[in-house]
Design an enzyme around this catalytic site. Sequence first.
Site, PDB file in Angstrom:
ATOM      1  N   TYR A 116      -4.640  -5.073   3.830  1.00 30.95           N
ATOM      2  CA  TYR A 116      -5.514  -5.531   2.760  1.00 30.95           C
ATOM      3  C   TYR A 116      -6.774  -6.147   3.361  1.00 30.95           C
ATOM      4  O   TYR A 116      -6.801  -7.306   3.755  1.00 30.95           O
ATOM      5  CB  TYR A 116      -4.801  -6.552   1.870  1.00 30.95           C
ATOM      6  CG  TYR A 116      -3.565  -6.018   1.181  1.00 30.95           C
ATOM      7  CD1 TYR A 116      -3.321  -4.651   1.071  1.00 30.95           C
ATOM      8  CD2 TYR A 116      -2.624  -6.888   0.635  1.00 30.95           C
ATOM      9  CE1 TYR A 116      -2.189  -4.172   0.447  1.00 30.95           C
ATOM     10  CE2 TYR A 116      -1.487  -6.416   0.001  1.00 30.95           C
ATOM     11  CZ  TYR A 116      -1.269  -5.053  -0.093  1.00 30.95           C
ATOM     12  OH  TYR A 116      -0.141  -4.595  -0.710  1.00 30.95           O
ATOM     13  N   PRO A 262       2.498  -4.342 -11.406  1.00 27.77           N
ATOM     14  CA  PRO A 262       3.502  -4.685 -12.421  1.00 27.77           C
ATOM     15  C   PRO A 262       3.013  -4.639 -13.859  1.00 27.77           C
ATOM     16  O   PRO A 262       3.825  -4.535 -14.776  1.00 27.77           O
ATOM     17  CB  PRO A 262       3.904  -6.111 -12.040  1.00 27.77           C
ATOM     18  CG  PRO A 262       2.676  -6.679 -11.395  1.00 27.77           C
ATOM     19  CD  PRO A 262       2.078  -5.521 -10.629  1.00 27.77           C
ATOM     20  N   GLY A 264       0.898  -2.378 -15.317  1.00 24.75           N
ATOM     21  CA  GLY A 264       0.931  -1.026 -15.860  1.00 24.75           C
ATOM     22  C   GLY A 264      -0.233  -0.756 -16.789  1.00 24.75           C
ATOM     23  O   GLY A 264      -1.278  -1.394 -16.697  1.00 24.75           O
ATOM     24  N   LEU A 269      -1.621   4.155 -26.810  1.00 30.69           N
ATOM     25  CA  LEU A 269      -0.726   3.558 -27.792  1.00 30.69           C
ATOM     26  C   LEU A 269      -1.466   3.304 -29.107  1.00 30.69           C
ATOM     27  O   LEU A 269      -2.646   2.970 -29.126  1.00 30.69           O
ATOM     28  CB  LEU A 269      -0.170   2.232 -27.268  1.00 30.69           C
ATOM     29  CG  LEU A 269       0.774   2.305 -26.068  1.00 30.69           C
ATOM     30  CD1 LEU A 269       1.158   0.904 -25.641  1.00 30.69           C
ATOM     31  CD2 LEU A 269       2.011   3.111 -26.395  1.00 30.69           C
TER      32      LEU A 269
END
Length: 340
Positions: A116, A262, A264, A269
């Site tokens: 990183y 995590p 996402g 939708l």
Amino acid sequence: MNVSVRVMTDDLAGADQERSVTRRRFLGISLASGASFLAGKSDVLLGANTSTSSNMATNPTFNLGGDFTVNRLGFGAMRVTGQGIWGWPPDRENALKVLRRAVELGVNLIDTADAYGPDTSELLIAEALYPYPKGLVIATKGGLTRPGPGQWVPNCRPEHLKQALEGSLKRLRLERIDLYQLHTVDPKVPIEESLGALKQMQDAGKIRHVGLSNVEPHEIARARKIVPIVSVQNRYNIEDRKSENVLVYCEKEGLGFLPWFPIGGGGGLKPENPLNTAAKAHGVSVVQVALAWLLERSPVMLPIPGTSSLSHLEENVAAAKLKLTPEEWKAIDALAGQMK
């Protein structure tokens, strides 16, 4: 390009941009809570109608390796670096503030890697937090090299891993890494050789515990024949559950599971989707709902959301106190395959 290189290049190199877009998508489908967050109102952290619990899932902590108790919601330090996970951040002082604030908020598991920056994330962690507070676990990784921006090339040869570990120790100002993770499986190097090198460094007292990243269950089993494994870090979120079999393996064996990326995505939708419905019911953002869903998914789940924003950090950490109803959790769980 082999599969391992392609996965790391596509997913990791683009993660900074993807996470930012994902948050905007989430806020776009989060009606009332999204408006409050964009307006900068502090009450988005918990909200007047938030249901809270002293525990996340069945418990708020996880015993890592038998001797470290960590709060299950950690912090991923990838995004404190420059654009594209390359070089120094545009606002170095802000990056230091984010790292310090994470610890102030109770985070005691920080995940990073020599790749990183490269090196930058580890250097910033030491600059911000050394001497480290008691109980803080810094997990780092080795096995990916960075020839240039957007490039992630596996190198898990034993000699490289030993050199990478020594570099991490120096940058982090540590004599021993609490959790050192093999960043990926190098298709050119048998995993037994890579883990053999880490076992040697563990025997030398330079590694406390060993973890894996971007692996399959059969690779975990092979690794455990060489050295004890305490954790696995794979991509996992509401939208992407390709590592469900890995999570099940970790649950069965009592290994910590650190889902990277995590949060996402929330694209595709409808406005009345379960994420948005739960967010409005609790007066929070859909980002918090996504993290709460993860924490309630499994007691071995250790999410490590990353950000370069103080407000996003506080929002993420507040998700540890959000308790979804069983009906909300099941409705969100059923979204797998519906998100684009």
